[in-house]
Write a protein that holds these residues in place. Structure first.
Motif, PDB file in Angstrom:
ATOM      1  N   PRO A  94     -20.038  37.961   7.714  1.00  0.00           N
ATOM      2  CA  PRO A  94     -19.467  38.293   6.408  1.00  0.00           C
ATOM      3  C   PRO A  94     -20.368  39.339   5.761  1.00  0.00           C
ATOM      4  N   ASN A  95     -19.813  40.100   4.865  1.00  0.00           N
ATOM      5  CA  ASN A  95     -20.585  41.114   4.157  1.00  0.00           C
ATOM      6  C   ASN A  95     -21.306  40.443   2.995  1.00  0.00           C
ATOM      7  N   TYR A  96     -22.599  40.285   3.102  1.00  0.00           N
ATOM      8  CA  TYR A  96     -23.388  39.691   2.023  1.00  0.00           C
ATOM      9  C   TYR A  96     -24.306  40.770   1.436  1.00  0.00           C
ATOM     10  N   TRP A  97     -24.001  41.186   0.231  1.00  0.00           N
ATOM     11  CA  TRP A  97     -24.773  42.237  -0.445  1.00  0.00           C
ATOM     12  C   TRP A  97     -24.994  43.443   0.458  1.00  0.00           C
ATOM     13  N   ALA A  98     -23.875  43.960   0.942  1.00  0.00           N
ATOM     14  CA  ALA A  98     -23.872  45.196   1.732  1.00  0.00           C
ATOM     15  C   ALA A  98     -24.693  45.082   3.011  1.00  0.00           C
ATOM     16  N   ASN A  99     -24.763  43.860   3.533  1.00  0.00           N
ATOM     17  CA  ASN A  99     -25.465  43.707   4.804  1.00  0.00           C
ATOM     18  C   ASN A  99     -24.952  42.454   5.520  1.00  0.00           C
ATOM     19  N   MET A 100     -25.580  42.133   6.631  1.00  0.00           N
ATOM     20  CA  MET A 100     -25.190  40.929   7.366  1.00  0.00           C
ATOM     21  C   MET A 100     -25.684  39.685   6.626  1.00  0.00           C
ATOM     22  N   SER A 101     -25.173  38.517   6.992  1.00  0.00           N
ATOM     23  CA  SER A 101     -25.654  37.266   6.398  1.00  0.00           C
ATOM     24  C   SER A 101     -27.081  36.999   6.888  1.00  0.00           C
ATOM     25  N   GLY A 102     -27.814  36.213   6.126  1.00  0.00           N
ATOM     26  CA  GLY A 102     -29.213  35.928   6.488  1.00  0.00           C
ATOM     27  C   GLY A 102     -29.333  35.281   7.856  1.00  0.00           C
ATOM     28  N   ILE A 103     -28.399  34.416   8.179  1.00  0.00           N
ATOM     29  CA  ILE A 103     -28.498  33.700   9.457  1.00  0.00           C
ATOM     30  C   ILE A 103     -28.237  34.650  10.636  1.00  0.00           C
ATOM     31  N   MET A 104     -27.368  35.644  10.407  1.00  0.00           N
ATOM     32  CA  MET A 104     -27.134  36.640  11.475  1.00  0.00           C
ATOM     33  C   MET A 104     -28.399  37.469  11.684  1.00  0.00           C
ATOM     34  N   VAL A 127     -19.863  44.405  20.472  1.00  0.00           N
ATOM     35  CA  VAL A 127     -18.880  44.719  19.435  1.00  0.00           C
ATOM     36  C   VAL A 127     -19.370  44.096  18.127  1.00  0.00           C
ATOM     37  N   PHE A 128     -19.240  44.835  17.019  1.00  0.00           N
ATOM     38  CA  PHE A 128     -19.845  44.426  15.748  1.00  0.00           C
ATOM     39  C   PHE A 128     -18.800  44.445  14.635  1.00  0.00           C
ATOM     40  N   ILE A 129     -18.696  43.310  13.943  1.00  0.00           N
ATOM     41  CA  ILE A 129     -17.661  43.174  12.913  1.00  0.00           C
ATOM     42  C   ILE A 129     -18.291  42.730  11.592  1.00  0.00           C
ATOM     43  N   ALA A 130     -17.921  43.404  10.510  1.00  0.00           N
ATOM     44  CA  ALA A 130     -18.294  42.932   9.174  1.00  0.00           C
ATOM     45  C   ALA A 130     -17.008  42.722   8.373  1.00  0.00           C
ATOM     46  N   ALA A 131     -16.955  41.625   7.609  1.00  0.00           N
ATOM     47  CA  ALA A 131     -15.712  41.317   6.898  1.00  0.00           C
ATOM     48  C   ALA A 131     -15.970  40.866   5.469  1.00  0.00           C
ATOM     49  N   ASN A 135     -13.751  42.847  -0.651  1.00  0.00           N
ATOM     50  CA  ASN A 135     -13.879  44.307  -0.510  1.00  0.00           C
ATOM     51  C   ASN A 135     -14.606  44.937  -1.696  1.00  0.00           C
ATOM     52  N   GLU A 136     -15.833  44.464  -1.913  1.00  0.00           N
ATOM     53  CA  GLU A 136     -16.615  44.961  -3.044  1.00  0.00           C
ATOM     54  C   GLU A 136     -17.680  45.979  -2.633  1.00  0.00           C
ATOM     55  N   GLY A 137     -17.546  46.515  -1.424  1.00  0.00           N
ATOM     56  CA  GLY A 137     -18.443  47.583  -0.991  1.00  0.00           C
ATOM     57  C   GLY A 137     -19.515  47.133  -0.027  1.00  0.00           C
ATOM     58  N   LEU A 139     -19.408  47.322   3.473  1.00  0.00           N
ATOM     59  CA  LEU A 139     -19.009  46.813   4.795  1.00  0.00           C
ATOM     60  C   LEU A 139     -19.564  47.632   5.956  1.00  0.00           C
ATOM     61  N   GLU A 140     -19.487  48.959   5.805  1.00  0.00           N
ATOM     62  CA  GLU A 140     -19.963  49.805   6.903  1.00  0.00           C
ATOM     63  C   GLU A 140     -21.451  49.564   7.157  1.00  0.00           C
ATOM     64  N   MET A 141     -22.168  49.379   6.052  1.00  0.00           N
ATOM     65  CA  MET A 141     -23.612  49.169   6.181  1.00  0.00           C
ATOM     66  C   MET A 141     -23.884  47.849   6.917  1.00  0.00           C
ATOM     67  N   ALA A 142     -23.107  46.817   6.581  1.00  0.00           N
ATOM     68  CA  ALA A 142     -23.289  45.511   7.235  1.00  0.00           C
ATOM     69  C   ALA A 142     -23.035  45.633   8.738  1.00  0.00           C
ATOM     70  N   ALA A 143     -21.954  46.322   9.101  1.00  0.00           N
ATOM     71  CA  ALA A 143     -21.595  46.430  10.519  1.00  0.00           C
ATOM     72  C   ALA A 143     -22.600  47.292  11.280  1.00  0.00           C
ATOM     73  N   THR A 144     -22.971  48.430  10.670  1.00  0.00           N
ATOM     74  CA  THR A 144     -23.862  49.339  11.390  1.00  0.00           C
ATOM     75  C   THR A 144     -25.301  48.804  11.456  1.00  0.00           C
ATOM     76  N   SER A 145     -25.689  47.975  10.501  1.00  0.00           N
ATOM     77  CA  SER A 145     -27.042  47.379  10.569  1.00  0.00           C
ATOM     78  C   SER A 145     -27.186  46.548  11.845  1.00  0.00           C
ATOM     79  N   MET A 146     -26.153  45.750  12.129  1.00  0.00           N
ATOM     80  CA  MET A 146     -26.197  44.944  13.358  1.00  0.00           C
ATOM     81  C   MET A 146     -26.154  45.848  14.582  1.00  0.00           C
ATOM     82  N   ALA A 147     -25.241  46.821  14.548  1.00  0.00           N
ATOM     83  CA  ALA A 147     -25.051  47.697  15.716  1.00  0.00           C
ATOM     84  C   ALA A 147     -26.314  48.490  16.030  1.00  0.00           C
TER      85      ALA A 147
END
Ligand SMILES: Cc1cc2nc3c(=O)[nH]c(=O)nc-3n(C[C@H](O)[C@H](O)[C@H](O)COP(=O)(O)O)c2cc1C
Length: 222
Positions: A94-104, A127-131, A135-137, A139-147
């Motif tokens: 999930p998108n948590y403050w424009a990044n991945m969740s802490g557990i991820m 494959v990397f998914i952020a959701a 939609n408060e902004g 998402l791309e950062m969350a997905a690309t941080s993992m990638a």
């Protein structure tokens, strides 16, 4: 040739959301469903159901210390076997403050021990998914941080392998809504085809690179 026919890729899906039936899990299941239809064995792991300690930072003392057998005895340590066995990894957060969740993030940090185990993630398909439903902004950062972290560990990313939801966009023909929902099953299928291809034509990723030099150096140390 006969043994190739028997090869069945294994795709491991990681859900970094506390909700086992939320939007993150839905997208993850769509990718895994596509992979399954293409012949893969799949497994989904919900990180929130595991006992996970924070990254101990052994690497910062000595890279030789951050290896699976020295990591804290938590459920990620038990998962290492499946991570190594997997030809494909699907990380969904999930998108948590424009990044991945802490557990991820804890999960990704724990992969350092596999990087130190002779770059065990190199050549896997990711494959990397952020959701976010809201939609408060970010998402791309969350997905690309993992990638970015996994790309650095040597994971290969197929087309559309970094996706976020919702991700509406406009074309001259009109609005494309929720493209990730549409593309997720196709991405699962294509990643499985890529895993099969790589199995058939293995590549020595580190040949002549600093990665190989690092391995050699490690061997000379030990
Ligand atoms: C701590 C926290 C931080 C969040 N930060 C964002 C954010 O920065 N941007 C956003 O679009 N949504 C944000 N959200 C909303 C979640 O991404 C959204 O509810 C998401 O759908 C949850 O996924 P799930 O249904 O798989 O649990 C946040 C939610 C929480 C709980």
């Amino acid at each position: 040739m006969t043994s190739m026919k028997k090869y069945r890729p294994f795709v491991l899906g990681i859900n970094g959301s506390p909700h086992s039936m939320g939007i993150t899990a839905k997208l993850l299941d769509l990718v895994l469903g596509g992979a399954k239809r293409a012949g893969a064995e799949t497994r989904r792991v919900d990180l929130y159901k595991l006992r996970i300690t924070h990254e101990p930072g052994l690497y910062s003392i000595s890279s030789r210390l951050e290896v699976p057998k020295r990591m804290p005895r938590d459920d990620i340590r038990d998962l290492y076997k499946d991570i190594i066995r997997a030809g494909g990894l699907v990380l969904a957060t999930p998108n948590y403050w424009a990044n991945m969740s802490g557990i991820m993030k804890d999960f990704i940090d724990h992969l350092t021990a596999l990087e130190n185990k002779n770059f065990a993630l190199e050549g896997k398909v990711g494959v990397f998914i952020a959701a976010s439903k809201e939609n408060e902004g970010g998402l791309e950062m969350a997905a690309t941080s993992m990638a970015m972290a996994l790309a650095q560990m040597g994971v290969l990313i197929p087309p559309n392998g970094i996706m976020w939801h919702p991700g509406d966009w406009e074309t001259i023909k009109g609005k494309v809504k929720n493209w990730a929902l549409h593309d997720a099953p196709i991405c699962g299928q294509k990643m499985t085809e890529l895993i099969k291809l790589l199995k058939e034509h293995p590549i020595l990723w580190n040949e002549g690179t600093t990665g190989l030099l690092r391995k050699r150096r490690k061997r000379s140390i030990n």
